[in-house]
Design a protein around this motif. Sequence first.
Motif, PDB file in Angstrom:
ATOM      1  N   GLY A 165       7.318 -11.020   3.457  1.00 34.40           N
ATOM      2  CA  GLY A 165       6.161 -11.856   3.119  1.00 34.40           C
ATOM      3  C   GLY A 165       4.896 -11.046   2.896  1.00 34.40           C
ATOM      4  O   GLY A 165       4.912  -9.995   2.238  1.00 34.40           O
ATOM      5  N   ASP A 166       3.790 -11.492   3.506  1.00 31.83           N
ATOM      6  CA  ASP A 166       2.492 -10.841   3.299  1.00 31.83           C
ATOM      7  C   ASP A 166       2.388  -9.470   3.949  1.00 31.83           C
ATOM      8  O   ASP A 166       1.416  -8.747   3.711  1.00 31.83           O
ATOM      9  CB  ASP A 166       1.364 -11.734   3.831  1.00 31.83           C
ATOM     10  CG  ASP A 166       1.226 -13.017   3.007  1.00 31.83           C
ATOM     11  OD1 ASP A 166       1.693 -13.018   1.852  1.00 31.83           O
ATOM     12  OD2 ASP A 166       0.674 -14.007   3.530  1.00 31.83           O
ATOM     13  N   CYS A 167       3.373  -9.134   4.797  1.00 32.98           N
ATOM     14  CA  CYS A 167       3.358  -7.791   5.416  1.00 32.98           C
ATOM     15  C   CYS A 167       3.538  -6.702   4.356  1.00 32.98           C
ATOM     16  O   CYS A 167       3.060  -5.577   4.523  1.00 32.98           O
ATOM     17  CB  CYS A 167       4.484  -7.637   6.440  1.00 32.98           C
ATOM     18  SG  CYS A 167       4.382  -8.721   7.862  1.00 32.98           S
ATOM     19  N   LEU A 168       4.244  -7.039   3.270  1.00 31.42           N
ATOM     20  CA  LEU A 168       4.588  -6.029   2.260  1.00 31.42           C
ATOM     21  C   LEU A 168       3.371  -5.679   1.407  1.00 31.42           C
ATOM     22  O   LEU A 168       2.868  -6.494   0.644  1.00 31.42           O
ATOM     23  CB  LEU A 168       5.728  -6.540   1.370  1.00 31.42           C
ATOM     24  CG  LEU A 168       6.276  -5.537   0.350  1.00 31.42           C
ATOM     25  CD1 LEU A 168       6.899  -4.327   1.041  1.00 31.42           C
ATOM     26  CD2 LEU A 168       7.300  -6.207  -0.571  1.00 31.42           C
ATOM     27  N   VAL A 169       2.915  -4.436   1.528  1.00 33.67           N
ATOM     28  CA  VAL A 169       1.728  -4.000   0.790  1.00 33.67           C
ATOM     29  C   VAL A 169       2.104  -3.322  -0.527  1.00 33.67           C
ATOM     30  O   VAL A 169       1.279  -3.184  -1.432  1.00 33.67           O
ATOM     31  CB  VAL A 169       0.863  -3.071   1.684  1.00 33.67           C
ATOM     32  CG1 VAL A 169       1.488  -1.697   1.813  1.00 33.67           C
ATOM     33  CG2 VAL A 169      -0.561  -2.961   1.194  1.00 33.67           C
ATOM     34  N   GLY A 170       3.372  -2.920  -0.647  1.00 34.89           N
ATOM     35  CA  GLY A 170       3.804  -2.284  -1.891  1.00 34.89           C
ATOM     36  C   GLY A 170       5.138  -1.590  -1.723  1.00 34.89           C
ATOM     37  O   GLY A 170       5.682  -1.504  -0.615  1.00 34.89           O
ATOM     38  N   VAL A 171       5.673  -1.108  -2.843  1.00 34.01           N
ATOM     39  CA  VAL A 171       6.945  -0.387  -2.820  1.00 34.01           C
ATOM     40  C   VAL A 171       6.810   0.944  -3.551  1.00 34.01           C
ATOM     41  O   VAL A 171       5.980   1.107  -4.449  1.00 34.01           O
ATOM     42  CB  VAL A 171       8.106  -1.200  -3.450  1.00 34.01           C
ATOM     43  CG1 VAL A 171       8.331  -2.499  -2.692  1.00 34.01           C
ATOM     44  CG2 VAL A 171       7.863  -1.469  -4.939  1.00 34.01           C
ATOM     45  N   LEU A 172       7.627   1.887  -3.112  1.00 35.32           N
ATOM     46  CA  LEU A 172       7.775   3.166  -3.792  1.00 35.32           C
ATOM     47  C   LEU A 172       9.247   3.288  -4.164  1.00 35.32           C
ATOM     48  O   LEU A 172      10.122   3.207  -3.297  1.00 35.32           O
ATOM     49  CB  LEU A 172       7.376   4.316  -2.861  1.00 35.32           C
ATOM     50  CG  LEU A 172       7.790   5.725  -3.299  1.00 35.32           C
ATOM     51  CD1 LEU A 172       7.058   6.138  -4.558  1.00 35.32           C
ATOM     52  CD2 LEU A 172       7.558   6.732  -2.191  1.00 35.32           C
TER      53      LEU A 172
END
Length: 363
Positions: A165-172
Amino acid sequence: MAKSAKYLLVGSTEAYSGKSATILGIAHQLREKGLDIAYGKPLGTCLRGNQSEAFEEDVRFIRKILNLPQKQVRSPLLSLNAETIQKRLQGDDLTNYRQSLKPYLQQASGDLMLLEGPGSLCEGSLFDLSLKEVAQTVEAPVLLVARFHSVLLVETLLSAKQQLGDCLVGVLINDIPDHELSMAQSTMRPFLEKQGIPVLGLLPRSSLLRSVSVRVLVDQLQAEILCRPDRLDLMVESLTIGAMNVNSALEYFRRGRNMAVVTGGDRADIQMAALETSTHCLILTGRLPPQPMILNRAEELEIPVLSVDKDTLTTVEIIDHAFGQVRLYEPIKVQCIQELMTEHFDIDRLMSQLGLEPAVTAG
């Protein structure tokens, strides 16, 4: 601006996705911007040695590379192994690890603490230390590292977004083959961004990062070093088996680069052919001693020759396993990941999302 984050939790979709490498790359860039970094790894999973003198290799390595004082490093709160799992399952360990987490982390200082998360989204659940549980407990934004296998990775990332959810700030996304890079940039990235998943970096595949040192192979194979023990830092990028006739072998070897060649100790023709190509290590099976001319030539060319008492199939399986669990412990790899992250990772966007300001200004 929202209050700045105290923590960044770096998680992954599967083990050996590149969390430690990502942390080193981010720490390098944040330090260049004048920020004070701390590091912690609540859940330990890379133990060596017996339990009485167990240590967490990743923690020790990152502390050394980043030259962090002890007060800015937190060793694992819990080590995930057969013994601790058994105790939990039997009801002998009733510890509330989520409750222990905050005081454990608050002892560290720094502008931002980089937390290395579990190996997958579910690892640590038995102890209430899964990626999401850690993120929620310490209010840490999550940067998710994912190794590229195919375009179907988007499904994994969509599922991760549903869970985090909103915990995810981004992906690499890392380890992207050259022929998939433009597709990842033109198709995958815009699609994921539309789904509310910021793509902060797309890292191309690096043969150096996927390589292992001859020293690691010696350790894994319990091999005897027949010559050039001073060249164990050579990096091996591919594995080749010398089991065919010498003409076919030579043609095959010429296509390889920085190889480990596995062949029988009695195959002097294959061994010589391997030494004349891009071989970084010759591994002889069956504990058969090579001919003196082979060792003399290997000495001249500075190529280590190893002897193992295993058969070829077992030897190859062990080496394959070593390639599948590549770690970052060579300085040349650290330099490589720092350069890749500087070029391909959007540190300014990450800082903005974390509410962090540079402590130093350029110029």
